[in-house]
Write a protein that holds these residues in place. Sequence first.
Motif, PDB file in Angstrom:
ATOM      1  N   PRO A 157     141.870  96.334  55.103  1.00 34.43           N
ATOM      2  CA  PRO A 157     140.876  97.376  54.795  1.00 34.43           C
ATOM      3  C   PRO A 157     140.119  97.845  56.036  1.00 34.43           C
ATOM      4  O   PRO A 157     139.840  99.041  56.184  1.00 34.43           O
ATOM      5  CB  PRO A 157     139.924  96.685  53.810  1.00 34.43           C
ATOM      6  CG  PRO A 157     140.697  95.548  53.250  1.00 34.43           C
ATOM      7  CD  PRO A 157     141.625  95.106  54.320  1.00 34.43           C
ATOM      8  N   PHE A 158     139.828  96.911  56.942  1.00 29.87           N
ATOM      9  CA  PHE A 158     139.067  97.269  58.150  1.00 29.87           C
ATOM     10  C   PHE A 158     139.956  98.069  59.110  1.00 29.87           C
ATOM     11  O   PHE A 158     139.482  98.995  59.774  1.00 29.87           O
ATOM     12  CB  PHE A 158     138.512  95.994  58.802  1.00 29.87           C
ATOM     13  CG  PHE A 158     137.625  95.232  57.868  1.00 29.87           C
ATOM     14  CD1 PHE A 158     136.303  95.596  57.705  1.00 29.87           C
ATOM     15  CD2 PHE A 158     138.127  94.187  57.095  1.00 29.87           C
ATOM     16  CE1 PHE A 158     135.482  94.928  56.808  1.00 29.87           C
ATOM     17  CE2 PHE A 158     137.327  93.514  56.186  1.00 29.87           C
ATOM     18  CZ  PHE A 158     135.995  93.889  56.037  1.00 29.87           C
TER      19      PHE A 158
ATOM     20  N   PHE B  17     143.636  90.307  54.983  1.00 33.83           N
ATOM     21  CA  PHE B  17     142.189  90.501  55.073  1.00 33.83           C
ATOM     22  C   PHE B  17     141.794  91.540  56.114  1.00 33.83           C
ATOM     23  O   PHE B  17     140.752  92.186  56.007  1.00 33.83           O
ATOM     24  CB  PHE B  17     141.484  89.167  55.377  1.00 33.83           C
ATOM     25  CG  PHE B  17     141.394  88.251  54.189  1.00 33.83           C
ATOM     26  CD1 PHE B  17     141.617  88.729  52.906  1.00 33.83           C
ATOM     27  CD2 PHE B  17     141.085  86.913  54.345  1.00 33.83           C
ATOM     28  CE1 PHE B  17     141.546  87.900  51.815  1.00 33.83           C
ATOM     29  CE2 PHE B  17     141.003  86.070  53.253  1.00 33.83           C
ATOM     30  CZ  PHE B  17     141.235  86.557  51.990  1.00 33.83           C
TER      31      PHE B  17
ATOM     32  N   LEU C  83     141.515  81.103  50.490  1.00 34.08           N
ATOM     33  CA  LEU C  83     140.782  81.373  51.735  1.00 34.08           C
ATOM     34  C   LEU C  83     140.428  80.056  52.426  1.00 34.08           C
ATOM     35  O   LEU C  83     139.685  79.250  51.875  1.00 34.08           O
ATOM     36  CB  LEU C  83     139.517  82.192  51.450  1.00 34.08           C
ATOM     37  CG  LEU C  83     138.915  82.885  52.668  1.00 34.08           C
ATOM     38  CD1 LEU C  83     138.244  84.187  52.268  1.00 34.08           C
ATOM     39  CD2 LEU C  83     137.909  82.021  53.398  1.00 34.08           C
TER      40      LEU C  83
ATOM     41  N   LEU D 295     133.464  96.229  49.814  1.00 33.91           N
ATOM     42  CA  LEU D 295     134.384  95.717  48.801  1.00 33.91           C
ATOM     43  C   LEU D 295     135.328  94.660  49.387  1.00 33.91           C
ATOM     44  O   LEU D 295     135.590  93.626  48.754  1.00 33.91           O
ATOM     45  CB  LEU D 295     135.201  96.888  48.231  1.00 33.91           C
ATOM     46  CG  LEU D 295     135.806  96.655  46.860  1.00 33.91           C
ATOM     47  CD1 LEU D 295     134.736  96.519  45.803  1.00 33.91           C
ATOM     48  CD2 LEU D 295     136.750  97.800  46.491  1.00 33.91           C
ATOM     49  N   ALA D 296     135.813  94.912  50.611  1.00 34.31           N
ATOM     50  CA  ALA D 296     136.708  93.942  51.260  1.00 34.31           C
ATOM     51  C   ALA D 296     135.977  92.624  51.502  1.00 34.31           C
ATOM     52  O   ALA D 296     136.535  91.549  51.263  1.00 34.31           O
ATOM     53  CB  ALA D 296     137.230  94.511  52.574  1.00 34.31           C
ATOM     54  N   LEU D 297     134.721  92.714  51.939  1.00 36.34           N
ATOM     55  CA  LEU D 297     133.940  91.489  52.161  1.00 36.34           C
ATOM     56  C   LEU D 297     133.683  90.758  50.844  1.00 36.34           C
ATOM     57  O   LEU D 297     133.760  89.529  50.774  1.00 36.34           O
ATOM     58  CB  LEU D 297     132.612  91.809  52.852  1.00 36.34           C
ATOM     59  CG  LEU D 297     132.737  92.137  54.346  1.00 36.34           C
ATOM     60  CD1 LEU D 297     131.416  92.631  54.894  1.00 36.34           C
ATOM     61  CD2 LEU D 297     133.214  90.921  55.133  1.00 36.34           C
TER      62      LEU D 297
ATOM     63  N   TRP E 283     135.621  90.776  48.265  1.00 38.49           N
ATOM     64  CA  TRP E 283     136.872  90.103  47.901  1.00 38.49           C
ATOM     65  C   TRP E 283     136.992  88.772  48.627  1.00 38.49           C
ATOM     66  O   TRP E 283     137.383  87.760  48.056  1.00 38.49           O
ATOM     67  CB  TRP E 283     138.083  90.984  48.233  1.00 38.49           C
ATOM     68  CG  TRP E 283     138.545  91.793  47.073  1.00 38.49           C
ATOM     69  CD1 TRP E 283     138.406  93.130  46.901  1.00 38.49           C
ATOM     70  CD2 TRP E 283     139.224  91.311  45.902  1.00 38.49           C
ATOM     71  NE1 TRP E 283     138.937  93.516  45.698  1.00 38.49           N
ATOM     72  CE2 TRP E 283     139.448  92.428  45.064  1.00 38.49           C
ATOM     73  CE3 TRP E 283     139.651  90.054  45.473  1.00 38.49           C
ATOM     74  CZ2 TRP E 283     140.087  92.323  43.836  1.00 38.49           C
ATOM     75  CZ3 TRP E 283     140.291  89.946  44.243  1.00 38.49           C
ATOM     76  CH2 TRP E 283     140.497  91.070  43.434  1.00 38.49           C
ATOM     77  N   MET E 284     136.631  88.804  49.926  1.00 39.95           N
ATOM     78  CA  MET E 284     136.742  87.572  50.716  1.00 39.95           C
ATOM     79  C   MET E 284     135.763  86.512  50.203  1.00 39.95           C
ATOM     80  O   MET E 284     136.123  85.334  50.100  1.00 39.95           O
ATOM     81  CB  MET E 284     136.511  87.881  52.203  1.00 39.95           C
ATOM     82  CG  MET E 284     137.702  88.616  52.811  1.00 39.95           C
ATOM     83  SD  MET E 284     137.355  89.410  54.381  1.00 39.95           S
ATOM     84  CE  MET E 284     137.325  88.035  55.456  1.00 39.95           C
TER      85      MET E 284
END
Lengths: 573, 41
Positions: free
Chosen positions: A81-82, A78, A221, B18-20, B22-23
């Motif tokens: 990407p950041f 997770f 998650l 996009l990452a958020l 996905w989460m």
Amino acid sequence: MSAIDWIVFFAFLAYVVWDGARRGAQSENLEGYFAGGRTIPWWAAGLSVMATQASAITVIGTTGQGHETGMEFVQTYFGLPFAMILLCIFMVPLLRKNPILTAYEYLEGQFGPATRTLASVIFLISRCLAFGVVIYAPAVVLSAMTGFNLTFMVILIGLLTTAYTMAGGINAVVWTDVKQMTVIFFGLFLCVGILLWELLPRMGFMDMLRVMGASGKLNALELQPASWDMIPNWKSAAGATSTFWQDTYNVWSGFFGGIFLMLSYFGCDQSQVQRILTNPTADESRKTLLLSAFAKVPMQVLILFLGALLYLYGTVLGSPMLYNPDHVALARSETFAAQIEPIQQRYDRLVEERSRLAIQLAEAEGSPRQSPELLARFQGTVRQVAQAREEARKLLLENASENRDTNYVFPHFILNNLPPVILGLLVAAIFAAAMSSADSALNSLSSATIVDLYKRWLRPDADDAASLRAGRLATLFWGIAATVAAMQFAGAGSVVELVNKVGSYFYGSLLGVFVISMISRKAGPKAGVASLLGGMGTVFLIDQTIQVAFLWYNLFGFLGSLAIGLIAARFDD
Amino acid sequence: MKKKGQLSSKIYWWVAVLALLWMILLLWFTQSFNIPVGAVL
């Protein structure tokens, strides 16, 4: 495997080696050999970044993890990407300002030669050990699948990878990685397709999700960690209640711990940084990193979902008690056959019961929670099946907890369920995953040796031809060293775990020294060396005193490195 | 001034969003379907 599978397998290997080796002509000097002449397009370098990270153990181990413990491992990604966004904004401009060939070459500009050399040597030590594991771990599984001797398999992976990487340099690495990644993707999608094809006549897709969920496999998650207790346990407090810092897979460790791991891995590890040095411009380098930012989480979801589907397949159609062929042979031996028999009979009964209940659960109206009695019976058998497997392993093996058969679940499926040709291609895909990680490690070890040590200290005046020759010899040297190291690992399973742990000692420190170079103009040689050693010292101290999951090592190493480096910067002139 | 073909900083926002997403999707997925083994025993 049938003859046609062997033909497909060896044809793929021959093609990869030929394709890599022929690119030697594009490497006329060190910039060509280690940076592809800065001409590699972002999409190829981006796929190569993904192929390097997707080792064979990622493919077979992660599907196995999906089967055993569900999808929780995806949380580790997770932060990725950041981390990539931060690297694009802050790190790429630093690394692409001058035409450097290694990440550590950049450090010399601010911290002097000692920091550069120390960082490079740290990289060489950790990467060489990890490189041995990259060859050894898949060789164990591939030898079990193909029937080849383990030593032969280690030599085959080591030799073929060394051959094309030595001849073609980074060009060979990137362009073979592109093909290898394509085969890996194809193989993964194919397996998901085959599993759905087998399962859909028996239950609808939503029913599949309900049964997988009722088996506890769709835990992608977890907001709630195992504990919110923020005071870590001392190392000596064995058996104490687990704390927040010990829970490996939850969204907090995945995001905050993972982000530091990914920043270090993609920003400071030469085996990845080298890829962003091969693009024509800084923007192309950014796109190289952003490809992983877009694709990595979905890819891990796919791999883990495949693992969960394998579990469902076993639930509906039956699954073996033991997956590792060595364990199966041991169970059939005279010593254990009589003792295993009652466990096997109980296991067979439970598997049959689990299958019957799974079908009932799929046929029931609405969520399994609406049929609490049926759900409780199903989950009871799920737990008993797992217990029976554990019991059998404990009977056969002295250290059953270290000798899990997670890595054999996916190979067992492909060996027993795939049609000819496709089977050969899938085995080739696993082999490709091993090679695509090994070749990057090899070329990066060679580049750090030649650029940071040979050209910097031993032969600064060496011309292009001599440097290139030295580069090829260094590749050969590291290829042989890692292959020999991998052969030594045979029979020492815990070494693999130790080596992985050693890697996490260094990562936080490397990130710390790069960040100091961004935030402190005053930091010089003392700050650089103190930061690297201080970060490693911090991780060592934490590892020796308190119980912390590995993802946090990177954060603590980084913080230690940053604090000690900034204090030492006050003593720099 | 942004040159032709130069990467726009908007891409970083897209990656983050996009990452958020996905989460959030995976959180919904987990909460909708997953029932830890033992939770109802």
